[in-house]
Design an enzyme around this catalytic site. Structure first.
Site, PDB file in Angstrom:
ATOM      1  CG  ASP A 185      -1.969   1.086   1.161  1.00  0.00           C
ATOM      2  OD1 ASP A 185      -2.176   1.647   0.067  1.00  0.00           O
ATOM      3  OD2 ASP A 185      -2.582   1.398   2.201  1.00  0.00           O
TER       4      ASP A 185
ATOM      5  CB  CYS B  92      -3.995   6.260  -3.426  1.00  0.00           C
ATOM      6  SG  CYS B  92      -2.307   6.841  -3.191  1.00  0.00           S
TER       7      CYS B  92
END
Length: 450
Positions: free
Chosen positions: A371, A398
């Protein structure tokens, strides 16, 4: 596109260092890109970008301008509307940079972001997305963490494509407690000519938000006095000087929240997923990965305070865990929540530090949770994956541009996607979203994804 997902536009024709622009004309939008602009082509075949345009719309472009070597519409009149278009439900939508997609119908927004993802993976990652799952979340009260721009009483977000601050007059994406505090924050910054930022954070488990002033004021003592008399909880407001100064006028306030069975304490400017409504879906993804792949040793590469690892089951029993994180504040949370578990290693450092130090040399890691920040994975980490060959990866991202870039490298190393890519519209109204995908080592004949 560039490695970071920004469009690389065809250079404009220049004669004697003078850019030649096309004549005024009508164009049709072929697709919307993940920077919020619609892509079209002129009659001369040049790619042109129109801010805020949606698929299928037609525009008459009267004037053009050049931005970073690309052709953009400067004066454009919309001639037809996409079925996805709606009148923005926020009066600040046309100038506030906090939301870029309020002109898109809420029920269409997540699908548009899934199209961003597929388009970017195809062009940059050279991977055709065959299956996606889309999870949408409501827009109201979806941003429990953020940063306001402040300049002497002007408080808000930068206008789109500008450094001007768009004041917040109404806002439904902020938690109500944060929005209600804005008039008092504005008065403090106005009366003291404060310039800088105000970080805000709100826990779903607590009533009051936290604020952290970061910047400079003409009268520092007056800031302290006004904060104390503002009616806001003083213990939940911090202030530190900006620039190169290390002056801490007020300590950074903290807030507590619960992630599964973990209780964490975060300072106002620490990262956490901004939309609490999305948290259970992240944890579902981690648990599904653990159940399907059943890794025996998992490395949570960008652990933070343990948001994703909090969802793991059987830590120290059915699976062991390595967590790496450079932020000492996050390390405190990790150690607090994992002191009662065996088989857990917490490493204070980046993923690259872990690799360079050889911390995993004696441990056969067979599962990774990734992540990363928006910049994506480093070459050092990708090279380690290609050499150490963990059986599977659970990859969150993201930023679709850097994810597609990294995916191309991982596929070249022998890792292939398995199952659907999920697109989570965690910040509705904006261009931001999260994606998650499982990858497996195609060269590992013993590995099977059930």
């Amino acid at each position: 596109m560039s490695d970071h997902g920004e469009p690389d536009f065809s250079p404009l024709k220049e004669i004697n260092n003078v850019t030649t622009f096309p004549p005024p004309q009508e164009v049709s939008i072929e697709k919307i890109l993940n920077n919020g602009a619609g892509l079209a082509r002129t009659g001369e075949g040049q790619v042109v970008f129109v801010n805020g345009a949606l698929d299928g719309e037609r525009y008459h472009i009267k004037a053009w301008h050049k931005r970073r070597g690309s052709l953009w519409a400067h004066e454009a009149t919309r001639l037809s509307d996409s079925p996805q278009r709606t009148a923005p439900d926020c009066p600040s939508a046309n100038h506030c940079g906090g939301c870029q997609l309020r002109h898109v119908r809420a029920e269409n927004e997540a699908a548009i972001k899934a199209a961003f993802f597929s388009d970017t993976c195809g062009r940059i990652g050279k991977w055709s997305v065959s299956e996606t799952e889309i999870t949408a979340f409501p827009r109201p009260h979806s941003r429990y963490r953020g940063k306001f721009q402040v300049n002497g009483g002007k408080l808000g977000f930068h206008e789109a494509g500008s450094n001007r601050i768009a004041p917040i007059r109404t806002c439904d994406v902020l938690p109500a407690s944060v929005f209600d505090a804005l008039p008092r924050l504005v008065k403090i910054t106005q009366d003291t000519a404060f310039k800088g930022f105000i970080f805000y954070a709100c826990s779903p488990d607590e009533k009051n938000p936290c604020f952290l002033f970061e910047g400079r004021a003409e009268k520092p003592k007056k800031v302290l006095s006004l904060i104390q008399r503002s009616g806001l909880p003083v213990a939940r407001i911090g202030w530190r000087a900006g620039g190169n100064s290390s002056k801490q006028w007020l300590p950074t306030p903290t807030l507590t929240m619960r992630w599964c069975d973990w209780r964490v304490t975060l300072e106002t400017d620490q990262f956490f997923q901004t939309n609490p409504a999305s948290w259970p879906r992240f944890w579902d993804q981690v648990r599904a990965y653990q159940q399907q792949v059943q890794p025996r040793l998992i490395w949570d590469v960008h652990a933070g305070s343990g948001f994703l690892s909090a969802a793991l089951r059987g830590i120290g029993d059915t699976c062991n865990l390595v967590l790496s994180e450079p932020d000492p504040r996050a390390i405190t949370n990790l150690k607090r929540n994992l002191t009662n578990h065996n088989g857990v290693t917490v490493v204070h450092g980046t993923a690259e530090d872990v690799i360079k130090q050889g911390s995993l040399a004696e441990q056969p890691v067979d599962g990774l949770i990734l992540d990363p920040p928006r910049v994506g994975l480093s070459d050092i980490l990708i090279d380690w994956i290609a050499t150490a060959r963990p059986a599977s990866l659970l990859a969150f991202s993201c930023d679709s541009g850097t994810f597609a870039r990294d995916l191309k490298k991982l596929r070249a190393a022998g890792y292939e996607p398995r199952g659907a890519a999920e697109i989570m519209d965690v910040v509705p109204g904006s261009l931001r979203f999260e994606s998650v995908l499982t990858l497996v080592d195609s060269r590992n004949s013993r590995f099977r994804l059930t």
